[in-house]
Scaffold this motif. Structure first.
Motif, PDB file in Angstrom:
ATOM      1  N   GLU A 169       1.534   6.813  -6.677  1.00  0.00           N
ATOM      2  CA  GLU A 169       0.440   7.715  -7.055  1.00  0.00           C
ATOM      3  C   GLU A 169       0.783   9.182  -6.813  1.00  0.00           C
ATOM      4  O   GLU A 169       0.504  10.031  -7.637  1.00  0.00           O
ATOM      5  CB  GLU A 169      -0.818   7.397  -6.235  1.00  0.00           C
ATOM      6  CG  GLU A 169      -1.618   6.213  -6.721  1.00  0.00           C
ATOM      7  CD  GLU A 169      -2.762   5.896  -5.758  1.00  0.00           C
ATOM      8  OE1 GLU A 169      -3.212   4.749  -5.780  1.00  0.00           O
ATOM      9  OE2 GLU A 169      -3.184   6.797  -4.985  1.00  0.00           O
ATOM     10  N   GLU A 170       1.357   9.458  -5.640  1.00  0.00           N
ATOM     11  CA  GLU A 170       1.472  10.852  -5.200  1.00  0.00           C
ATOM     12  C   GLU A 170       2.764  11.527  -5.664  1.00  0.00           C
ATOM     13  O   GLU A 170       2.763  12.725  -5.950  1.00  0.00           O
ATOM     14  CB  GLU A 170       1.375  10.948  -3.668  1.00  0.00           C
ATOM     15  CG  GLU A 170       0.064  10.413  -3.081  1.00  0.00           C
ATOM     16  CD  GLU A 170      -1.097  11.384  -3.295  1.00  0.00           C
ATOM     17  OE1 GLU A 170      -0.860  12.492  -3.833  1.00  0.00           O
ATOM     18  OE2 GLU A 170      -2.238  11.034  -2.962  1.00  0.00           O
ATOM     19  N   LEU A 171       3.864  10.792  -5.679  1.00  0.00           N
ATOM     20  CA  LEU A 171       5.150  11.437  -5.968  1.00  0.00           C
ATOM     21  C   LEU A 171       5.192  12.144  -7.317  1.00  0.00           C
ATOM     22  O   LEU A 171       5.617  13.294  -7.397  1.00  0.00           O
ATOM     23  CB  LEU A 171       6.308  10.429  -5.856  1.00  0.00           C
ATOM     24  CG  LEU A 171       6.820  10.133  -4.442  1.00  0.00           C
ATOM     25  CD1 LEU A 171       7.990   9.152  -4.510  1.00  0.00           C
ATOM     26  CD2 LEU A 171       7.236  11.406  -3.719  1.00  0.00           C
ATOM     27  N   PRO A 172       4.741  11.504  -8.405  1.00  0.00           N
ATOM     28  CA  PRO A 172       4.949  12.154  -9.705  1.00  0.00           C
ATOM     29  C   PRO A 172       3.895  13.193 -10.063  1.00  0.00           C
ATOM     30  O   PRO A 172       3.852  13.638 -11.199  1.00  0.00           O
ATOM     31  CB  PRO A 172       4.860  10.975 -10.704  1.00  0.00           C
ATOM     32  CG  PRO A 172       4.583   9.756  -9.911  1.00  0.00           C
ATOM     33  CD  PRO A 172       4.140  10.175  -8.553  1.00  0.00           C
ATOM     34  N   GLN A 173       3.036  13.586  -9.119  1.00  0.00           N
ATOM     35  CA  GLN A 173       1.974  14.540  -9.455  1.00  0.00           C
ATOM     36  C   GLN A 173       2.561  15.928  -9.739  1.00  0.00           C
ATOM     37  O   GLN A 173       3.372  16.434  -8.982  1.00  0.00           O
ATOM     38  CB  GLN A 173       0.975  14.614  -8.299  1.00  0.00           C
ATOM     39  CG  GLN A 173       0.261  13.289  -8.088  1.00  0.00           C
ATOM     40  CD  GLN A 173      -1.227  13.459  -7.937  1.00  0.00           C
ATOM     41  OE1 GLN A 173      -1.728  14.568  -7.876  1.00  0.00           O
ATOM     42  NE2 GLN A 173      -1.931  12.343  -7.900  1.00  0.00           N
ATOM     43  N   ILE A 225       0.838  -1.205   0.000  1.00  0.00           N
ATOM     44  CA  ILE A 225       0.000   0.000   0.000  1.00  0.00           C
ATOM     45  C   ILE A 225       0.870   1.251   0.000  1.00  0.00           C
ATOM     46  O   ILE A 225       0.620   2.200  -0.752  1.00  0.00           O
ATOM     47  CB  ILE A 225      -0.954  -0.011   1.212  1.00  0.00           C
ATOM     48  CG1 ILE A 225      -2.050  -1.062   0.999  1.00  0.00           C
ATOM     49  CG2 ILE A 225      -1.567   1.371   1.433  1.00  0.00           C
ATOM     50  CD1 ILE A 225      -2.923  -1.287   2.204  1.00  0.00           C
ATOM     51  N   VAL A 226       1.916   1.250   0.821  1.00  0.00           N
ATOM     52  CA  VAL A 226       2.796   2.416   0.880  1.00  0.00           C
ATOM     53  C   VAL A 226       3.458   2.650  -0.471  1.00  0.00           C
ATOM     54  O   VAL A 226       3.511   3.774  -0.968  1.00  0.00           O
ATOM     55  CB  VAL A 226       3.860   2.228   1.977  1.00  0.00           C
ATOM     56  CG1 VAL A 226       4.967   3.263   1.830  1.00  0.00           C
ATOM     57  CG2 VAL A 226       3.221   2.321   3.359  1.00  0.00           C
ATOM     58  N   GLN A 259       2.314   1.822  -3.320  1.00  0.00           N
ATOM     59  CA  GLN A 259       1.298   2.326  -4.243  1.00  0.00           C
ATOM     60  C   GLN A 259       1.028   3.817  -4.011  1.00  0.00           C
ATOM     61  O   GLN A 259       0.899   4.591  -4.967  1.00  0.00           O
ATOM     62  CB  GLN A 259       0.002   1.521  -4.082  1.00  0.00           C
ATOM     63  CG  GLN A 259      -1.074   2.008  -5.050  1.00  0.00           C
ATOM     64  CD  GLN A 259      -2.323   1.144  -5.022  1.00  0.00           C
ATOM     65  OE1 GLN A 259      -2.250  -0.051  -4.754  1.00  0.00           O
ATOM     66  NE2 GLN A 259      -3.473   1.747  -5.284  1.00  0.00           N
ATOM     67  N   ILE A 260       0.954   4.216  -2.730  1.00  0.00           N
ATOM     68  CA  ILE A 260       0.744   5.640  -2.414  1.00  0.00           C
ATOM     69  C   ILE A 260       1.900   6.467  -2.989  1.00  0.00           C
ATOM     70  O   ILE A 260       1.701   7.521  -3.590  1.00  0.00           O
ATOM     71  CB  ILE A 260       0.612   5.860  -0.889  1.00  0.00           C
ATOM     72  CG1 ILE A 260      -0.713   5.262  -0.394  1.00  0.00           C
ATOM     73  CG2 ILE A 260       0.682   7.350  -0.537  1.00  0.00           C
ATOM     74  CD1 ILE A 260      -0.914   5.370   1.110  1.00  0.00           C
ATOM     75  N   LEU A 261       3.125   5.979  -2.825  1.00  0.00           N
ATOM     76  CA  LEU A 261       4.282   6.695  -3.364  1.00  0.00           C
ATOM     77  C   LEU A 261       4.180   6.820  -4.887  1.00  0.00           C
ATOM     78  O   LEU A 261       4.408   7.889  -5.453  1.00  0.00           O
ATOM     79  CB  LEU A 261       5.589   5.988  -2.990  1.00  0.00           C
ATOM     80  CG  LEU A 261       5.992   6.005  -1.511  1.00  0.00           C
ATOM     81  CD1 LEU A 261       7.311   5.263  -1.309  1.00  0.00           C
ATOM     82  CD2 LEU A 261       6.113   7.434  -0.999  1.00  0.00           C
TER      83      LEU A 261
END
Lengths: 347, 347
Positions: free
Chosen positions: B255-259, B248-249, B251-253
């Protein structure tokens, strides 16, 4: 109660950062949430915390002479200290001077005080502490209960947890027809320990909930379940492990991301995204557990709570009050479980 | 055995990615670890997997006609399928044609086959599955057992797990005088469920281990403990939760990092650092659980294992063989626990 301003009693003396951080969270909650806060504890200490803030709004202080320390045996000290802050706070609810209690103090003492001073809801054998976790599906939290009020549970207790958790999920967390899971070590109904196998059958036969089967450890945060029931021993281990994992991951990110010149530059660029990641991972954002099953709204916050957690805990309390969680649990038909609703304390 | 080449029987048919990934991991292990691998299963399927690799080294194939599928009831199918790959692999150890078994198949079946074909070590009532977790302290892994072999454990079982875990921690993981903890919901000896309270006393009195007290959920990955014992129900929930949290962590990375544009640039700069983070978080790097307490070295890998996990599992098996883990467990004085060492299977 929902139509008037919610009045929330705060155990100002409970927790690692009491009373300063507790008071700070309470001040913010009163200003932003439209609730009325009663600060329970040593008036001098509370006054001195209040002075650190420029807030103009009045806060009522309810004096309490004593406090239950973290290392104390809850039942013994609650009886020895009738004027302990947690006891006085619970009495405010009993006397209808407050609608809810929030405490970051000794969680065992808060639970015991809730039980002894307020009693249980009709049809509930044991209260449970529910913890709300974020899941992989945005906007779809899961409530896990019990996370520490009971060890050596019976199937009937877990069945009652499922009903209480469903009410909370529907009316506070906003899930329609909450999906209930039983924490277990496999998907099949025959899997698990004696408690799990017997509980599985009760949940399947209960028409008041939507039971969709066993939830394994890997399913807890998947978003497939809205309510997960378990014995307080495994729930407590899971909760504390989850809290620690969040901190560990954030520490690994802090250590590894800024390594090297490229790392330092990249980390600087990612600052806003990292803040969002911290919010998604950090359990502290989520406020506290609800003590479900006692005749009053009680939020039990983490002992390490600082102002933001206390603020969130007060928000949770307000939501439980506004959405009449207790009345809705009470309105569920608990027939068939009432014959043993006699004892109040630990067996 | 330690002086000659370790011979390891691999259940080539077990797991979600069998036989291709199993065979690929085995080929790499034989080439890099100096072990001799026996591939157990359907010769045609194994040959076809072998053909995908250019490896010149010879691998012995031991034919097995059957396989226990993931959904099957282990005890029933092991008896109905005496020539199932996991049974044949265990028999190789029994016949001293192999020193260890590695399987990514049905873990309940692997445990039952180990018990039925190899029997228990003297003085051990129940085998346990141990899972090794990385901790916050680099180079200081913790072994948690049991993570699923037994539910409804007795205090005596947990005491035996503590001894076996200590041997494994010392002689395979390299910890001097391993510190043992009891998984519990509080620090005090009186805390917890009935099993925990009674086990605490046994562990305190046991001179063969270094018991340092209760470990809460938050302590599991802290590095303060080298061995943590618990019932297989709570251990299994914890293991599966931990595996899922890692995913999960990540996946969160992702999703969020390249925004955003800054995010994309920053993420590109951080590529090497993120790879290191993935390695620290990802549980798949760690290979498998050891089935401790049966009279043979058995590594039970995750059903989703691919070649790198199988390679790591074979490495674990080699270390257990080279360090004579079984003989060292056996040499511990289990007097006082032997009177009940009669039954082999589930009660």
């Amino acid at each position: 109660m929902a139509s008037t301003t919610a009045r929330i009693a705060i155990d100002a003396m409970g927790g690692d950062h009491a009373p300063d951080e507790i008071v700070a969270g309470a001040i913010r909650a009163q200003a932003e949430l439209g609730v009325e806060v009663l600060l329970v504890g040593d008036p001098q200490a509370i006054e001195s915390s209040l002075k650190q803030h420029t807030s103009s709004s009045q806060m009522e202080i309810v004096p309490a002479e004593d406090v239950v320390a973290m290392h104390e045996e809850p039942l013994v000290s609650l009886k020895r200290k009738p004027k302990a802050s947690i006891n006085v706070a619970m009495d405010l609810v009993k006397q209808k001077r407050a609608d809810a209690v929030v405490s970051a103090g000794h969680s065992g003492a808060a639970m015991a005080a809730g039980l002894l001073r307020l009693g249980r809801l009709k049809g509930i054998d044991r209260p449970a502490i529910g913890a709300v976790f974020p899941t992989l599906v945005a906007g779809k939290p899961v409530i896990v209960l019990d996370v520490g009020a009971n060890v050596d549970s019976r199937p009937k207790y877990l069945e009652q947890f499922a009903v209480m958790g469903s009410v909370y999920s529907q009316y506070v967390l906003g899930m329609e027809q909450p999906k209930v899971g039983l924490l277990n070590i496999g998907e099949e109904s025959t899997k698990g320990n004696d408690l799990a196998v017997r509980t599985h059958q009760l949940l399947e036969e209960n028409p008041r909930i939507t039971f969709i089967g066993n939830a394994e450890g890997r399913d807890v945060l998947s978003g497939r379940f809205d309510v997960i029931v378990c014995d307080g021993f495994v729930g407590n281990v899971l909760l504390k492990f989850a809290e620690a994992v969040g901190e560990i991951v954030l520490q690994i990110l802090r250590e590894e991301l800024p390594q090297g010149i490229q790392g330092q530059l990249g980390t600087a660029l990612l600052k806003p995204n990292l803040k969002r990641i911290k919010q998604r991972i950090d359990h502290a954002e989520h406020g506290g557990g609800l003590l479900l099953g006692v005749a009053g709204v009680c939020i039990i916050s983490h002992g390490s709570s600082q102002a933001p957690s206390i603020f969130n805990a007060i928000r949770l309390a307000k939501e439980a009050i506004d959405n009449q969680v207790l009345a809705r649990i009470q309105s569920k038909d608990f027939q068939g479980e009432q014959q043993s609703a006699a004892s109040t304390t630990e067996e």
